[in-house]
Scaffold this motif. Sequence first.
Motif, short mmCIF file in Angstrom:
data_model
loop_
_atom_site.label_atom_id
_atom_site.label_comp_id
_atom_site.label_asym_id
_atom_site.label_seq_id
_atom_site.Cartn_x
_atom_site.Cartn_y
_atom_site.Cartn_z
N THR A 159 0.96 11.86 0.22
CA THR A 159 0.20 13.04 0.84
C THR A 159 1.03 14.31 0.48
O THR A 159 2.11 14.21 0.59
CB THR A 159 0.28 13.08 2.38
N THR A 184 -4.24 6.84 -1.78
CA THR A 184 -3.82 5.55 -1.29
C THR A 184 -4.19 4.68 -2.37
O THR A 184 -5.01 4.70 -2.89
CB THR A 184 -4.55 5.04 0.11
N GLU A 189 0.76 5.33 0.37
CA GLU A 189 0.01 6.44 0.96
C GLU A 189 0.81 7.87 0.69
O GLU A 189 2.03 7.86 1.05
CB GLU A 189 0.02 6.45 2.54
N THR A 209 -4.47 13.61 -0.22
CA THR A 209 -3.79 12.21 0.05
C THR A 209 -4.31 11.12 -0.69
O THR A 209 -5.42 11.08 -1.05
CB THR A 209 -4.36 11.84 1.55
N THR A 213 0.95 -1.19 0.15
CA THR A 213 0.18 -0.05 -0.04
C THR A 213 0.73 1.29 0.05
O THR A 213 1.87 1.28 0.75
CB THR A 213 -1.02 0.05 1.22
#
Length: 93
Positions: free
Chosen positions: A82, A90, A80, A88, A78
Amino acid sequence: KVKYFMNKISSHIRVAQLAGTPDKYLLYVASNGTETVRVRIYNNTDTLLHEEKVEISGNYGVVFNLSQVKMSPASTVTFEVTTGSGKTETAMF
């Protein structure tokens, strides 16, 4: 007549697995300004594999090679991402 406006930074984030390479992922961020981007990569047990912050101005792209990370074939990764403008994204593979 004078018009006042604030410059708003907008960005577009894309994470993709590179075709034919199961352990390589492309991160691409397009931004109309300068901002800090934080990237975190987790495995399927939510263990943090990698974290970095980069200062970008305009477009930014990088390939992450996770072939050295010991994971089972059924594991997921995963990303992520930002941005400094508060966006953000994902992505799970």
